[in-house]
Design a protein around this motif. Sequence first.
Motif, PDB file in Angstrom:
ATOM      1  N   ASP A  71     -14.291  -2.631 -14.534  1.00 50.47           N
ATOM      2  CA  ASP A  71     -14.933  -3.599 -13.649  1.00 50.47           C
ATOM      3  C   ASP A  71     -14.580  -3.350 -12.191  1.00 50.47           C
ATOM      4  OD1 ASP A  71     -16.178  -6.071 -12.805  1.00 50.47           O
ATOM      5  OD2 ASP A  71     -14.175  -6.920 -12.715  1.00 50.47           O
ATOM      6  N   ALA A  72     -13.311  -3.025 -11.930  1.00 49.47           N
ATOM      7  CA  ALA A  72     -12.844  -2.885 -10.549  1.00 49.47           C
ATOM      8  C   ALA A  72     -13.011  -1.484  -9.987  1.00 49.47           C
ATOM      9  CB  ALA A  72     -11.374  -3.290 -10.458  1.00 49.47           C
ATOM     10  N   THR A  73     -12.893  -0.459 -10.836  1.00 46.97           N
ATOM     11  CA  THR A  73     -12.809   0.897 -10.288  1.00 46.97           C
ATOM     12  C   THR A  73     -13.740   1.911 -10.932  1.00 46.97           C
ATOM     13  OG1 THR A  73     -11.095   1.650 -11.844  1.00 46.97           O
ATOM     14  CG2 THR A  73     -10.344   0.476  -9.893  1.00 46.97           C
ATOM     15  N   GLY A  74     -14.447   1.522 -11.972  1.00 44.32           N
ATOM     16  CA  GLY A  74     -15.197   2.509 -12.740  1.00 44.32           C
ATOM     17  C   GLY A  74     -16.602   2.783 -12.239  1.00 44.32           C
ATOM     18  N   LYS A  75     -17.142   3.876 -12.782  1.00 39.54           N
ATOM     19  CA  LYS A  75     -18.531   4.240 -12.536  1.00 39.54           C
ATOM     20  C   LYS A  75     -19.332   3.966 -13.803  1.00 39.54           C
ATOM     21  CE  LYS A  75     -17.591   8.538 -11.543  1.00 39.54           C
ATOM     22  NZ  LYS A  75     -17.740   9.957 -11.122  1.00 39.54           N
ATOM     23  N   LYS A  77       0.831  -1.207   0.000  1.00 35.02           N
ATOM     24  CA  LYS A  77       0.000   0.000   0.000  1.00 35.02           C
ATOM     25  C   LYS A  77       0.864   1.255   0.000  1.00 35.02           C
ATOM     26  CE  LYS A  77      -3.790   2.189   2.554  1.00 35.02           C
ATOM     27  NZ  LYS A  77      -4.726   2.054   3.704  1.00 35.02           N
ATOM     28  N   LYS A  78       1.934   1.230   0.756  1.00 31.40           N
ATOM     29  CA  LYS A  78       2.835   2.379   0.823  1.00 31.40           C
ATOM     30  C   LYS A  78       3.544   2.579  -0.517  1.00 31.40           C
ATOM     31  CE  LYS A  78       3.660   1.717   5.770  1.00 31.40           C
ATOM     32  NZ  LYS A  78       4.660   1.413   6.818  1.00 31.40           N
ATOM     33  N   PHE A  79       3.930   1.481  -1.158  1.00 33.25           N
ATOM     34  CA  PHE A  79       4.617   1.578  -2.444  1.00 33.25           C
ATOM     35  C   PHE A  79       3.700   2.172  -3.515  1.00 33.25           C
ATOM     36  CE2 PHE A  79       5.396  -0.422  -6.630  1.00 33.25           C
ATOM     37  CZ  PHE A  79       6.661   0.102  -6.890  1.00 33.25           C
ATOM     38  N   ALA A  80       2.454   1.724  -3.562  1.00 25.49           N
ATOM     39  CA  ALA A  80       1.509   2.227  -4.558  1.00 25.49           C
ATOM     40  C   ALA A  80       1.269   3.721  -4.381  1.00 25.49           C
ATOM     41  CB  ALA A  80       0.188   1.464  -4.469  1.00 25.49           C
ATOM     42  N   ALA A  81       1.255   4.171  -3.128  1.00 30.34           N
ATOM     43  CA  ALA A  81       1.033   5.592  -2.852  1.00 30.34           C
ATOM     44  C   ALA A  81       2.209   6.446  -3.312  1.00 30.34           C
ATOM     45  CB  ALA A  81       0.801   5.802  -1.360  1.00 30.34           C
ATOM     46  N   LEU A  82       3.390   5.827  -3.383  1.00 28.64           N
ATOM     47  CA  LEU A  82       4.591   6.551  -3.793  1.00 28.64           C
ATOM     48  C   LEU A  82       4.868   6.451  -5.286  1.00 28.64           C
ATOM     49  CD1 LEU A  82       6.982   5.527  -0.864  1.00 28.64           C
ATOM     50  CD2 LEU A  82       5.870   7.749  -1.201  1.00 28.64           C
ATOM     51  N   ILE A 136      -4.397  -1.999  -7.777  1.00 27.71           N
ATOM     52  CA  ILE A 136      -3.809  -2.101  -6.437  1.00 27.71           C
ATOM     53  C   ILE A 136      -4.520  -1.150  -5.481  1.00 27.71           C
ATOM     54  CG2 ILE A 136      -1.734  -1.653  -5.059  1.00 27.71           C
ATOM     55  CD1 ILE A 136      -0.100  -2.584  -7.522  1.00 27.71           C
ATOM     56  N   GLN A 137      -4.737   0.085  -5.926  1.00 30.70           N
ATOM     57  CA  GLN A 137      -5.389   1.072  -5.073  1.00 30.70           C
ATOM     58  C   GLN A 137      -6.851   0.714  -4.811  1.00 30.70           C
ATOM     59  OE1 GLN A 137      -4.612   4.709  -7.241  1.00 30.70           O
ATOM     60  NE2 GLN A 137      -2.697   5.090  -6.154  1.00 30.70           N
ATOM     61  N   SER A 138      -7.524   0.129  -5.794  1.00 30.32           N
ATOM     62  CA  SER A 138      -8.932  -0.223  -5.598  1.00 30.32           C
ATOM     63  C   SER A 138      -9.104  -1.265  -4.503  1.00 30.32           C
ATOM     64  CB  SER A 138      -9.541  -0.744  -6.909  1.00 30.32           C
ATOM     65  OG  SER A 138      -9.023  -2.024  -7.237  1.00 30.32           O
ATOM     66  N   GLU A 139      -8.087  -2.118  -4.338  1.00 28.74           N
ATOM     67  CA  GLU A 139      -8.138  -3.147  -3.299  1.00 28.74           C
ATOM     68  C   GLU A 139      -7.629  -2.630  -1.959  1.00 28.74           C
ATOM     69  OE1 GLU A 139      -8.669  -6.395  -1.055  1.00 28.74           O
ATOM     70  OE2 GLU A 139      -9.412  -6.164  -3.112  1.00 28.74           O
ATOM     71  N   LEU A 140      -6.518  -1.921  -1.973  1.00 21.02           N
ATOM     72  CA  LEU A 140      -5.876  -1.510  -0.730  1.00 21.02           C
ATOM     73  C   LEU A 140      -6.386  -0.173  -0.211  1.00 21.02           C
ATOM     74  CD1 LEU A 140      -2.194  -2.592  -1.446  1.00 21.02           C
ATOM     75  CD2 LEU A 140      -4.039  -3.884  -0.349  1.00 21.02           C
ATOM     76  N   GLU A 141      -6.990   0.634  -1.098  1.00 19.86           N
ATOM     77  CA  GLU A 141      -7.565   1.916  -0.701  1.00 19.86           C
ATOM     78  C   GLU A 141      -8.977   2.027  -1.275  1.00 19.86           C
ATOM     79  OE1 GLU A 141      -4.949   5.335  -1.199  1.00 19.86           O
ATOM     80  OE2 GLU A 141      -3.292   3.958  -1.568  1.00 19.86           O
ATOM     81  N   PRO A 142      -9.914   1.247  -0.739  1.00 21.72           N
ATOM     82  CA  PRO A 142     -11.272   1.198  -1.302  1.00 21.72           C
ATOM     83  C   PRO A 142     -11.997   2.539  -1.301  1.00 21.72           C
ATOM     84  CG  PRO A 142     -11.186   0.151   0.865  1.00 21.72           C
ATOM     85  CD  PRO A 142      -9.772   0.383   0.444  1.00 21.72           C
TER      86      PRO A 142
END
Length: 280
Positions: free
Chosen positions: A142-146, A78-83, A101-107
């Motif tokens: 599918d994972a992150t869209g509206k 999670k820290k790596f994706a944020a950086l 990665i963000q959709s799973e770790l930062e819902p």
Amino acid sequence: MSKGENIPVYRRLVQTIRVGFLALDTSVQNEIVEFIKSQQHTSGGFTDRAGNPDLYYSLFGLWLSLATKQNEALDKLKKFAALSPEATSKSPVEDLARLLIQSELEPGTKKQSIFQLYKTVFKKGRLIELSYQFFLLSLVVDATGKNKSLYYFLARIWLFFYKPKGNIPCSLAAALVYARKIVGLKIADEQTDLLKYSKQSGGFRAFESVDTSDSLSTGVALFVLKECAYDLRIIAPGCLDFIQENYETGAFLSGDGDVTKDLEYTFYGLLALGSVLNSC
């Protein structure tokens, strides 16, 4: 991604990988967990074959960590994706990996519109084959869209008329079968074409003209056939032999002669195993 199924495709992948993982002996499970841990960089990202932290390989690290319940690894990732800001990515594949990665770790991350996602995938992907661009877009929507229903409507129209020419790889043929299934189009002919990539000795090959099966083609094809409720019992024995032959102390190999261990093929090996076991 399916109108009638609310579970994102990537989570269905993780569930299938976990089925394969749990079917293994405890000693083999421990080997796989240790291998996954060994592939995580001190920055939190998972490494490519050169040992460098990489968003693409981090996506496979994410899915394998979820399937094997490695919560500490997920916290580091999670820290790596944020950086890893979007501006530094070099391809739509890296953009896709970050978003997933963000959709799973930062819902709580704000979802993007279809048009924003389209721009993200296609802006840097002009040299990528059209059907693969469509696959990337579908996975991230599918994972992150509206407004997914709008996307499915447009995708159904596009897929109805889209007929790829030439000798396309097994992975793309499988992706198109799954996409057609998701939007409610007939898949019988496409499913038959996908089975042409299978080898009687076990596994699936990248192209019909290739003699050697590989883990990527085998994992993707078996997952799609399983999701389409195809009876895998006839080809299961050969596929299981192929999967077993390509396991090497905590990792699955590519299957085409390359003995390098990495997260990507370990993902495909477990995906193939879980797909066979889930359908039998």
